[in-house]
Each structure stands twice: as C-alpha cells, then as structure tokens.
Design a protein around this motif. Structure first.
Motif, PDB file in Angstrom:
ATOM      1  N   SER A   9       0.816  -1.215   0.000  1.00  0.00           N
ATOM      2  CA  SER A   9       0.000   0.000   0.000  1.00  0.00           C
ATOM      3  C   SER A   9       0.851   1.267   0.000  1.00  0.00           C
ATOM      4  CB  SER A   9      -0.933   0.012   1.212  1.00  0.00           C
ATOM      5  OG  SER A   9      -0.169   0.036   2.399  1.00  0.00           O
ATOM      6  N   LEU A  10       2.155   1.131   0.227  1.00  0.00           N
ATOM      7  CA  LEU A  10       3.045   2.301   0.246  1.00  0.00           C
ATOM      8  C   LEU A  10       3.626   2.550  -1.141  1.00  0.00           C
ATOM      9  CD1 LEU A  10       5.180   1.664   3.464  1.00  0.00           C
ATOM     10  CD2 LEU A  10       3.247   3.218   3.209  1.00  0.00           C
ATOM     11  N   SER A  11       3.681   3.807  -1.504  1.00  0.00           N
ATOM     12  CA  SER A  11       4.396   4.141  -2.736  1.00  0.00           C
ATOM     13  C   SER A  11       5.897   4.068  -2.449  1.00  0.00           C
ATOM     14  CB  SER A  11       4.017   5.546  -3.204  1.00  0.00           C
ATOM     15  OG  SER A  11       4.561   6.514  -2.321  1.00  0.00           O
ATOM     16  N   LEU A  12       6.686   4.088  -3.474  1.00  0.00           N
ATOM     17  CA  LEU A  12       8.136   4.047  -3.287  1.00  0.00           C
ATOM     18  C   LEU A  12       8.611   5.245  -2.456  1.00  0.00           C
ATOM     19  CD1 LEU A  12      10.860   2.771  -3.819  1.00  0.00           C
ATOM     20  CD2 LEU A  12      10.935   4.008  -5.996  1.00  0.00           C
ATOM     21  N   ASP A  13       8.074   6.420  -2.733  1.00  0.00           N
ATOM     22  CA  ASP A  13       8.454   7.615  -1.965  1.00  0.00           C
ATOM     23  C   ASP A  13       8.078   7.480  -0.492  1.00  0.00           C
ATOM     24  OD1 ASP A  13       9.583   8.911  -4.125  1.00  0.00           O
ATOM     25  OD2 ASP A  13       7.722   9.992  -4.638  1.00  0.00           O
ATOM     26  N   GLN A  14       6.887   6.971  -0.215  1.00  0.00           N
ATOM     27  CA  GLN A  14       6.458   6.792   1.173  1.00  0.00           C
ATOM     28  C   GLN A  14       7.338   5.770   1.890  1.00  0.00           C
ATOM     29  OE1 GLN A  14       2.445   5.638   0.311  1.00  0.00           O
ATOM     30  NE2 GLN A  14       1.605   7.673   0.822  1.00  0.00           N
ATOM     31  N   PHE A  15       7.624   4.687   1.214  1.00  0.00           N
ATOM     32  CA  PHE A  15       8.477   3.656   1.794  1.00  0.00           C
ATOM     33  C   PHE A  15       9.851   4.227   2.141  1.00  0.00           C
ATOM     34  CE2 PHE A  15      11.599   0.264   1.580  1.00  0.00           C
ATOM     35  CZ  PHE A  15      11.009  -0.728   2.333  1.00  0.00           C
ATOM     36  N   CYS A  16      10.455   4.954   1.205  1.00  0.00           N
ATOM     37  CA  CYS A  16      11.786   5.534   1.436  1.00  0.00           C
ATOM     38  C   CYS A  16      11.758   6.551   2.568  1.00  0.00           C
ATOM     39  CB  CYS A  16      12.313   6.179   0.157  1.00  0.00           C
ATOM     40  SG  CYS A  16      12.779   4.972  -1.098  1.00  0.00           S
ATOM     41  N   GLN A  17      10.717   7.374   2.621  1.00  0.00           N
ATOM     42  CA  GLN A  17      10.620   8.360   3.694  1.00  0.00           C
ATOM     43  C   GLN A  17      10.516   7.675   5.050  1.00  0.00           C
ATOM     44  OE1 GLN A  17       7.222  10.716   2.551  1.00  0.00           O
ATOM     45  NE2 GLN A  17       8.496  12.296   1.600  1.00  0.00           N
ATOM     46  N   ARG A  18       9.706   6.648   5.154  1.00  0.00           N
ATOM     47  CA  ARG A  18       9.498   5.969   6.432  1.00  0.00           C
ATOM     48  C   ARG A  18      10.778   5.258   6.901  1.00  0.00           C
ATOM     49  NH1 ARG A  18       4.706   1.830   7.114  1.00  0.00           N
ATOM     50  NH2 ARG A  18       3.566   3.781   7.045  1.00  0.00           N
ATOM     51  N   TYR A  19      11.357   4.437   6.045  1.00  0.00           N
ATOM     52  CA  TYR A  19      12.455   3.590   6.485  1.00  0.00           C
ATOM     53  C   TYR A  19      13.809   4.286   6.423  1.00  0.00           C
ATOM     54  CZ  TYR A  19       8.955   0.068   6.819  1.00  0.00           C
ATOM     55  OH  TYR A  19       7.835  -0.619   7.189  1.00  0.00           O
ATOM     56  N   THR A  20      13.975   5.246   5.552  1.00  0.00           N
ATOM     57  CA  THR A  20      15.235   5.982   5.521  1.00  0.00           C
ATOM     58  C   THR A  20      15.372   6.828   6.773  1.00  0.00           C
ATOM     59  OG1 THR A  20      15.221   6.025   3.119  1.00  0.00           O
ATOM     60  CG2 THR A  20      16.648   7.607   4.207  1.00  0.00           C
ATOM     61  N   GLU A  22      14.177   6.174   9.724  1.00  0.00           N
ATOM     62  CA  GLU A  22      14.521   5.266  10.816  1.00  0.00           C
ATOM     63  C   GLU A  22      15.999   4.890  10.749  1.00  0.00           C
ATOM     64  OE1 GLU A  22      11.957   1.875  10.931  1.00  0.00           O
ATOM     65  OE2 GLU A  22      10.154   3.102  11.134  1.00  0.00           O
ATOM     66  N   ASP A  23      16.484   4.596   9.554  1.00  0.00           N
ATOM     67  CA  ASP A  23      17.895   4.252   9.387  1.00  0.00           C
ATOM     68  C   ASP A  23      18.788   5.426   9.774  1.00  0.00           C
ATOM     69  OD1 ASP A  23      17.310   1.715   8.545  1.00  0.00           O
ATOM     70  OD2 ASP A  23      17.575   2.161   6.405  1.00  0.00           O
ATOM     71  N   ASN A  24      18.383   6.624   9.370  1.00  0.00           N
ATOM     72  CA  ASN A  24      19.187   7.805   9.705  1.00  0.00           C
ATOM     73  C   ASN A  24      19.253   8.016  11.208  1.00  0.00           C
ATOM     74  OD1 ASN A  24      19.693   8.299   7.032  1.00  0.00           O
ATOM     75  ND2 ASN A  24      18.158   9.914   6.822  1.00  0.00           N
ATOM     76  N   ARG A  25      18.144   7.845  11.915  1.00  0.00           N
ATOM     77  CA  ARG A  25      18.152   7.993  13.377  1.00  0.00           C
ATOM     78  C   ARG A  25      19.065   6.948  14.011  1.00  0.00           C
ATOM     79  NH1 ARG A  25      12.760   9.284  12.667  1.00  0.00           N
ATOM     80  NH2 ARG A  25      12.093   7.151  13.045  1.00  0.00           N
ATOM     81  N   PHE A  27      21.586   5.416  12.621  1.00  0.00           N
ATOM     82  CA  PHE A  27      22.959   5.757  12.273  1.00  0.00           C
ATOM     83  C   PHE A  27      23.461   6.901  13.140  1.00  0.00           C
ATOM     84  CE2 PHE A  27      25.961   8.351   9.833  1.00  0.00           C
ATOM     85  CZ  PHE A  27      26.974   7.434   9.667  1.00  0.00           C
ATOM     86  N   GLU A  28      22.639   7.929  13.351  1.00  0.00           N
ATOM     87  CA  GLU A  28      23.041   9.063  14.179  1.00  0.00           C
ATOM     88  C   GLU A  28      23.319   8.630  15.609  1.00  0.00           C
ATOM     89  OE1 GLU A  28      19.916  11.928  13.629  1.00  0.00           O
ATOM     90  OE2 GLU A  28      20.560  12.383  11.585  1.00  0.00           O
ATOM     91  N   ASP A  29      22.510   7.715  16.148  1.00  0.00           N
ATOM     92  CA  ASP A  29      22.745   7.197  17.506  1.00  0.00           C
ATOM     93  C   ASP A  29      24.086   6.475  17.578  1.00  0.00           C
ATOM     94  OD1 ASP A  29      20.308   8.210  18.298  1.00  0.00           O
ATOM     95  OD2 ASP A  29      19.257   6.275  18.170  1.00  0.00           O
ATOM     96  N   ILE A  30      24.327   5.606  16.618  1.00  0.00           N
ATOM     97  CA  ILE A  30      25.592   4.859  16.590  1.00  0.00           C
ATOM     98  C   ILE A  30      26.765   5.806  16.424  1.00  0.00           C
ATOM     99  CG2 ILE A  30      26.955   3.204  15.247  1.00  0.00           C
ATOM    100  CD1 ILE A  30      24.243   1.789  14.637  1.00  0.00           C
ATOM    101  N   LEU A  31      26.625   6.781  15.547  1.00  0.00           N
ATOM    102  CA  LEU A  31      27.698   7.745  15.312  1.00  0.00           C
ATOM    103  C   LEU A  31      27.991   8.552  16.576  1.00  0.00           C
ATOM    104  CD1 LEU A  31      29.632   8.917  13.214  1.00  0.00           C
ATOM    105  CD2 LEU A  31      27.839  10.531  12.587  1.00  0.00           C
ATOM    106  N   GLU A  32      26.975   8.972  17.293  1.00  0.00           N
ATOM    107  CA  GLU A  32      27.178   9.740  18.525  1.00  0.00           C
ATOM    108  C   GLU A  32      27.887   8.894  19.579  1.00  0.00           C
ATOM    109  OE1 GLU A  32      27.722  12.578  21.083  1.00  0.00           O
ATOM    110  OE2 GLU A  32      26.977  12.928  19.066  1.00  0.00           O
ATOM    111  N   GLN A  33      27.510   7.628  19.713  1.00  0.00           N
ATOM    112  CA  GLN A  33      28.179   6.734  20.664  1.00  0.00           C
ATOM    113  C   GLN A  33      29.646   6.566  20.295  1.00  0.00           C
ATOM    114  OE1 GLN A  33      25.896   3.123  20.564  1.00  0.00           O
ATOM    115  NE2 GLN A  33      24.131   4.055  21.580  1.00  0.00           N
ATOM    116  N   THR A  34      29.919   6.387  19.017  1.00  0.00           N
ATOM    117  CA  THR A  34      31.297   6.236  18.551  1.00  0.00           C
ATOM    118  C   THR A  34      32.092   7.507  18.790  1.00  0.00           C
ATOM    119  OG1 THR A  34      30.558   4.684  16.864  1.00  0.00           O
ATOM    120  CG2 THR A  34      32.717   5.693  16.540  1.00  0.00           C
ATOM    121  N   ASN A  35      31.503   8.652  18.493  1.00  0.00           N
ATOM    122  CA  ASN A  35      32.195   9.931  18.714  1.00  0.00           C
ATOM    123  C   ASN A  35      32.489  10.156  20.191  1.00  0.00           C
ATOM    124  OD1 ASN A  35      32.325  10.576  16.015  1.00  0.00           O
ATOM    125  ND2 ASN A  35      30.444  11.791  16.038  1.00  0.00           N
ATOM    126  N   GLU A  36      31.588   9.740  21.068  1.00  0.00           N
ATOM    127  CA  GLU A  36      31.814   9.884  22.507  1.00  0.00           C
ATOM    128  C   GLU A  36      33.018   9.038  22.937  1.00  0.00           C
ATOM    129  OE1 GLU A  36      31.638  11.187  26.287  1.00  0.00           O
ATOM    130  OE2 GLU A  36      30.520  11.990  24.594  1.00  0.00           O
TER     131      GLU A  36
END
Length: 84
Positions: A9-20, A22-25, A27-36
């Motif tokens: 039921s999701l268009s390609l744009d909707q799918f990318c917006q939803r899951y990208t 989540e992936d970015n968040r 990644f940002e959490d992992i990156l912040e832990q690594t930087n610390e």
C-alpha cells in the motif's frame, strides 16, 4: 529468518521516507556513541601527554618530547577496550 514484510500500500516515496528516516536515526545514535568513545580516548591521551610532559621547557626541544609522549600514549591505549 522470516521474509520481510510487504508494504504494497506504500508508494516508493512513502516507503523511502518511512524507512530511511529510521535508518538515519539509528545511524546518528551509533555515530554519537562512537564519537563519545573517540572523545574519551582523546581526552585520556591528552591528559597522559600532559602528565608525561611535566612543566613546559622553554627550549625548542619540547616538540620532540611531546611527539614521543604522544606515541607512547597511543601504544599504551591500543590494549584498552579494543584499542584505537
């Protein structure tokens, strides 16, 4: 492993917006832990260099002393928590 869920039921744009996003968040959490961890190791190394260096000499030989202290500090940190 179970097959991934299908979101027909999701268009390609909707799918990318939803899951990208989540992936970015994630990644940002992992990156912040690594930087610390990097900041902690850098601060520990800097403190060790300062303790090994002692009072600042007024001659130009201090740069070589600092480099030796940094090299020794890096070698000492390689065994701590998985190394650098």
């Amino acid at each position: 492993l179970p097959p991934p869920p299908r979101h027909s039921s999701l268009s390609l744009d909707q799918f990318c917006q939803r899951y990208t996003s989540e992936d970015n968040r994630s990644f940002e959490d992992i990156l912040e832990q690594t930087n610390e961890k990097v900041r902690e190791r850098r601060d520990a190394l800097y403190k060790r260099v300062l303790s090994l260096q002692g009072p600042k000499p007024s001659s130009s030989k201090s740069a070589g002393t600092t480099l030796v202290a940094v090299a020794e500090g890096v070698e000492g940190m390689r065994g701590e928590r998985g190394g650098i």
